[in-house]
Write an enzyme that holds these catalytic residues in place. Structure first.
Site, PDB file in Angstrom:
ATOM      1  N   TRP A  33      65.133  46.904  28.773  1.00 34.53           N
ATOM      2  CA  TRP A  33      66.200  45.928  29.029  1.00 34.53           C
ATOM      3  C   TRP A  33      65.637  44.740  29.828  1.00 34.53           C
ATOM      4  O   TRP A  33      64.702  44.893  30.600  1.00 34.53           O
ATOM      5  CB  TRP A  33      67.392  46.562  29.756  1.00 34.53           C
ATOM      6  N   GLU A  76      65.599  43.270  46.879  1.00 35.86           N
ATOM      7  CA  GLU A  76      64.849  43.308  45.615  1.00 35.86           C
ATOM      8  C   GLU A  76      63.952  42.085  45.469  1.00 35.86           C
ATOM      9  O   GLU A  76      62.836  42.172  44.958  1.00 35.86           O
ATOM     10  CB  GLU A  76      65.817  43.369  44.417  1.00 35.86           C
ATOM     11  N   GLU A 111      60.304  46.331  38.431  1.00 38.51           N
ATOM     12  CA  GLU A 111      61.151  46.007  39.584  1.00 38.51           C
ATOM     13  C   GLU A 111      61.562  44.529  39.589  1.00 38.51           C
ATOM     14  O   GLU A 111      62.648  44.178  40.039  1.00 38.51           O
ATOM     15  CB  GLU A 111      60.408  46.317  40.888  1.00 38.51           C
ATOM     16  N   HIS A 114      64.989  43.421  38.630  1.00 41.33           N
ATOM     17  CA  HIS A 114      66.173  43.731  39.441  1.00 41.33           C
ATOM     18  C   HIS A 114      66.667  42.521  40.216  1.00 41.33           C
ATOM     19  O   HIS A 114      67.845  42.155  40.156  1.00 41.33           O
ATOM     20  CB  HIS A 114      65.882  44.894  40.393  1.00 41.33           C
ATOM     21  N   GLU A 164      63.004  54.872  46.565  1.00 41.25           N
ATOM     22  CA  GLU A 164      63.503  54.782  45.190  1.00 41.25           C
ATOM     23  C   GLU A 164      64.757  55.653  45.048  1.00 41.25           C
ATOM     24  O   GLU A 164      65.703  55.268  44.361  1.00 41.25           O
ATOM     25  CB  GLU A 164      62.429  55.203  44.182  1.00 41.25           C
ATOM     26  N   THR A 167      67.564  53.660  46.753  1.00 41.69           N
ATOM     27  CA  THR A 167      68.089  52.533  45.971  1.00 41.69           C
ATOM     28  C   THR A 167      68.835  53.031  44.736  1.00 41.69           C
ATOM     29  O   THR A 167      69.816  52.434  44.319  1.00 41.69           O
ATOM     30  CB  THR A 167      66.976  51.549  45.530  1.00 41.69           C
ATOM     31  N   ASP A 196      66.600  52.590  36.551  1.00 40.79           N
ATOM     32  CA  ASP A 196      65.175  52.279  36.789  1.00 40.79           C
ATOM     33  C   ASP A 196      64.688  52.944  38.074  1.00 40.79           C
ATOM     34  O   ASP A 196      63.591  53.499  38.125  1.00 40.79           O
ATOM     35  CB  ASP A 196      64.978  50.757  36.990  1.00 40.79           C
ATOM     36  N   GLU A 197      65.505  52.826  39.111  1.00 40.12           N
ATOM     37  CA  GLU A 197      65.084  53.362  40.415  1.00 40.12           C
ATOM     38  C   GLU A 197      64.837  54.865  40.307  1.00 40.12           C
ATOM     39  O   GLU A 197      63.917  55.397  40.934  1.00 40.12           O
ATOM     40  CB  GLU A 197      66.127  53.076  41.507  1.00 40.12           C
ATOM     41  N   HIS A 200      61.514  55.520  38.699  1.00 44.33           N
ATOM     42  CA  HIS A 200      60.450  55.246  39.674  1.00 44.33           C
ATOM     43  C   HIS A 200      60.377  56.358  40.730  1.00 44.33           C
ATOM     44  O   HIS A 200      59.284  56.751  41.141  1.00 44.33           O
ATOM     45  CB  HIS A 200      60.679  53.898  40.352  1.00 44.33           C
TER      46      HIS A 200
HETATM   47 FE   LIG Z   1      62.761  50.481  43.332  1.00 51.28          FE
HETATM   48 FE   LIG Z   2      64.579  47.756  42.503  1.00 54.78          FE
END
Ligand SMILES: [Fe+2]
Ligand SMILES: [Fe+2]
Length: 327
Positions: A33, A76, A111, A114, A164, A167, A196-197, A200
């Site tokens: 994305w 971010e 990242e 974000h 991570e 978040t 995503d976090e 990670h």
């Molecule tokens: Fe992150």
């Molecule tokens: Fe992030």
């Protein structure tokens, strides 16, 4: 801090594993994305109508909500700080392009979307004093952070695993609150970032699990040390125009606690999760110090929980320079 020489050997030993982790947890760039997927396209004829609709959709969000969303965005946006900190870690060969440096670049590239996405959304929302937000962002990048890891990869990965997860939790909650306020596009934005976090977090937790396999004692001591120092948030130096370093962070953090998107209880919950993930209770191969560290870590969640139950969150009384319609 001086580190045992084994750190470098372990980092070298893990290089193939890092490739596996990248294959498993990072997404293909072509199909991943991008911020544009979640924002109105300025080339569309009805672009301005879409922006109006976006502005309409955020009208029920509370003052604390804006404080948190903007603070999260600035956090971010301070990505250059995190990237240079990671790149300075022992075992990362930025000249030789080893898998660690590839990991850092790819992680940073994911990242980077974000802050980009949140920043554009906030701009379009018409509710944010962008200049003030940008001043805070510039300050935060210039001020850096002081999180107590040094160049140690072990401490570093405890920190990133924790962060991570934190978040993931906070973006997820901010998204859920947006949904409650009928702000569905924003909810989707926060949800996709939270996803995503989590990927990670899984990657960083996997690094630590692997280190525990080969260097349990040192990894345990590093985990203990980080928890004794407490995991400070990456934006702990947050400030606004004219305010001293770190001053705004307290207010941002109070807003997050009031909203319930990131609280002292969450800190305990994340610690619990890491203790389970890394199977701290069953860890063997420890010397006396390592065993003491393990016992400390096992007892810590309950101790912190008792403290967090007694903590009081101040009422809202602060005015952020970032928030507000144009006069
Ligand atoms: Fe992150
Ligand atoms: Fe992030």
């Amino acid at each position: 801090m001086s580190l045992p020489g084994t750190r470098l050997e372990v980092m070298h030993y893990l290089e193939d594993f890092v490739q596996e982790v990248m294959d498993k947890y990072l997404k293909d760039v072509d199909t991943n994305w991008q911020p544009s997927d979640l924002l109105p396209d300025a080339r569309d004829e009805d672009f301005l109508d879409k922006v109006k609709a976006l502005q309409e959709s955020v009208k029920d969000l509370s003052y604390d909500y804006w404080a948190v969303l903007i603070g999260d965005t600035i956090t971010e946006e301070a990505l250059p700080t995190y990237e240079s900190w990671l790149a300075g870690m022992k075992g990362v060969d930025n000249e030789g392009r080893n898998t660690w440096s590839q990991w850092i670049r790819s992680w940073t590239a994911e990242e980077n979307r974000h802050g980009d996405l949140l920043n554009k959304f906030l701009y379009l929302s018409g509710r944010v004093n962008m200049r003030e937000m940008e001043v805070s962002t510039q300050y935060l990048i210039a001020d850096g952070f002081d999180i107590g890891t040094g160049a140690d990869p072990y401490r570093n990965f405890v920190y990133t695993s924790f962060q991570e997860l934190a978040t993931n939790l906070s973006h997820g909650r901010v998204g859920a609150l947006a949904k409650k306020a009928d702000s569905n596009d924003l909810s989707k934005i926060c949800g996709i970032i939270a996803g995503d976090e989590m990927r990670h977090a899984r990657a960083y937790m996997a690094f630590v699990s692997k280190i525990f396999e080969v260097d349990p004692n040192e990894m345990m001591l590093a985990f203990e040390d980080m928890m004794k120092k407490k995991i400070v948030m990456p934006a702990h130096f947050l400030r606004e125009t004219g305010s001293p370093i770190g001053k705004t962070f307290e207010h941002f953090s109070d807003s997050a606690q009031r909203l319930g998107v990131y609280t002292a209880q969450d800190y305990v919950q994340i610690l619990n999760r890491l203790v389970k993930e890394w199977k701290i209770a069953d860890m063997s191969g420890l010397d006396d110090r390592g065993e003491k560290a393990r016992d400390y870590l096992m007892a810590l969640p309950d101790r912190l929980k008792r403290i967090s139950d007694r903590m009081k969150i101040p009422q809202l009384e602060y005015e952020f320079s970032w928030i507000g319609l144009r006069q």
